[in-house]
Write an enzyme that holds these catalytic residues in place. Structure first.
Site, PDB file in Angstrom:
ATOM      1  N   LYS A  76     -18.529  63.334 -45.975  1.00  0.00           N
ATOM      2  CA  LYS A  76     -18.801  62.485 -47.146  1.00  0.00           C
ATOM      3  C   LYS A  76     -17.752  61.372 -47.250  1.00  0.00           C
ATOM      4  O   LYS A  76     -18.081  60.219 -47.554  1.00  0.00           O
ATOM      5  CB  LYS A  76     -18.812  63.340 -48.424  1.00  0.00           C
TER       6      LYS A  76
ATOM      7  N   GLN B 282     -17.587  70.538 -54.509  1.00  0.00           N
ATOM      8  CA  GLN B 282     -18.125  71.155 -53.298  1.00  0.00           C
ATOM      9  C   GLN B 282     -18.457  72.624 -53.563  1.00  0.00           C
ATOM     10  O   GLN B 282     -17.632  73.387 -54.057  1.00  0.00           O
ATOM     11  CB  GLN B 282     -17.100  71.018 -52.154  1.00  0.00           C
TER      12      GLN B 282
ATOM     13  N   ASP C 119     -24.572  64.103 -57.688  1.00  0.00           N
ATOM     14  CA  ASP C 119     -25.187  65.157 -56.883  1.00  0.00           C
ATOM     15  C   ASP C 119     -26.184  65.969 -57.717  1.00  0.00           C
ATOM     16  O   ASP C 119     -26.666  67.012 -57.270  1.00  0.00           O
ATOM     17  CB  ASP C 119     -24.092  66.082 -56.325  1.00  0.00           C
TER      18      ASP C 119
END
Ligand code: NAP
Length: 279
Positions: free
Chosen positions: A54, A98, A121
């Site tokens: 990323k 994450q 996200d």
């Protein structure tokens, strides 16, 4: 009939070059280089690889990646504090936590601590709810990438029978909601579903998000179906047998189909967040 390859690698490369121009425009007009912050708690090796991927994607399009590394022993409160700091930081336009986090942490509480405006996200309950209601909002990255890819190839969704195999919060459930928002007739299957092969045989669009190599058999796929294989396993194996490809009208290859669309979707949503705030 030749099957169309839904080429995630090519589509993501084209989108990346468009995003690069959009970031240049943001920097030129605002003087701010937007930051995408990724929080990694602990030492999980595959999470480290994803965080680096990323970060590299950010650099390619001109965003500044920021890694926030927290120890394995971090508590829910400490993680929420780190998220609150990023919520307040005016240079940060996207926040990624994450997954998975260590067991002592309440992951849902931490996801929901992310400012929805920076939830690129689509992990907050608010984001999921808005998405399910069909509101314009940042969506979970892999489902968002799948829909973007299908649209690039003008795959007809309205009125079609779609089946999603898998109901995880990050993949199966949101992709089913997005297909429903596009007026597909959606069936969601899971480990307790009965007669799965028959249900797949009746479907025009098959999304496999099971997490088991070669789980979906070629003889379940009807002639001319559109096949989306979100699975990825070592050796380039998907959740669907590759011999199914020949029966489809269009399919996502593994690798090079859904995989590349996930990270570019995070980048696209971060750029959109920055444009919304700065332009
Ligand atoms: P997950 O959280 O493990 O969920 C798997 C889903 O499959 C669950 O809903 C489970 O049902 C269902 N399932 C398991 N066995 C089944 C069976 N025998 N019949 C029908 N359904 C069954 O996995 P995930 O995170 O959604 O990921 C799914 C796949 O996508 C994995 O291969 C993963 O590597 C891949 N993935 C790829 C990307 C990417 O960027 N390309 C991103 C995320 C995930 P229950 O709910 O009943 O347990």
């Amino acid at each position: 009939m030749e099957s169309i390859i839904l080429d995630g690698k090519a589509v993501s490369a084209k989108l990346e070059s468009e995003l690069k121009v959009r970031v240049e425009n943001i920097v030129a007009k605002s003087g701010i280089t937007p930051v995408l912050a990724t929080i990694l708690v602990g030492e999980d090796p595959s999470s480290k690889v994803y965080v680096n991927m990323k970060g590299n994607a950010c650099k390619r399009i001109g965003l500044t990646p920021r890694k926030v590394l927290l120890p394995e022993t971090t508590t829910t409160e400490e993680l929420k504090n780190a998220i609150h700091q990023l919520n307040e930081d005016k240079d940060v336009f996207g926040i990624l936590l994450q997954h998975p986090v260590p067991r002592q942490i309440n992951e849902r509480e931490c996801f929901d601590a992310i400012d929805p405006a920076k939830d690129v996200d689509g992990v907050t309950a608010t984001g999921f709810g808005m998405m399910a209601l069909g509101e314009k909002v940042f969506v979970s990255a892999t489902p968002g990438g799948i829909l973007y890819l299908l649209k690039q190839y003008n795959i007809q969704l309205a009125g079609k029978r779609a089946i999603v195999i898998g109901r995880s919060a990050i993949l199966g459930k949101p992709v089913a909601m997005l297909l429903l928002n596009e007026n597909a007739t959606v069936t969601i299957c899971h480990s307790k579903s009965e007669n799965l092969p028959e249900l797949v045989r009746e479907s025009d669009i098959v999304v496999a998000a099971v997490g088991k190599p070669d789980f979906v058999k070629a003889d379940w796929i009807r002639e001319g179906a559109v096949l989306v294989d979100a699975g990825y396993h070592p050796g380039g194996i998907g959740d669907v047998e590759k011999s199914a490809y020949a029966k489809t009208s269009a399919y996502t290859p593994v690798p090079g189909g859904v995989g590349p669309m996930t990270i570019v979707t995070l980048m696209r949503q971060t750029v959109e967040a920055a444009e919304k705030a700065l332009l």
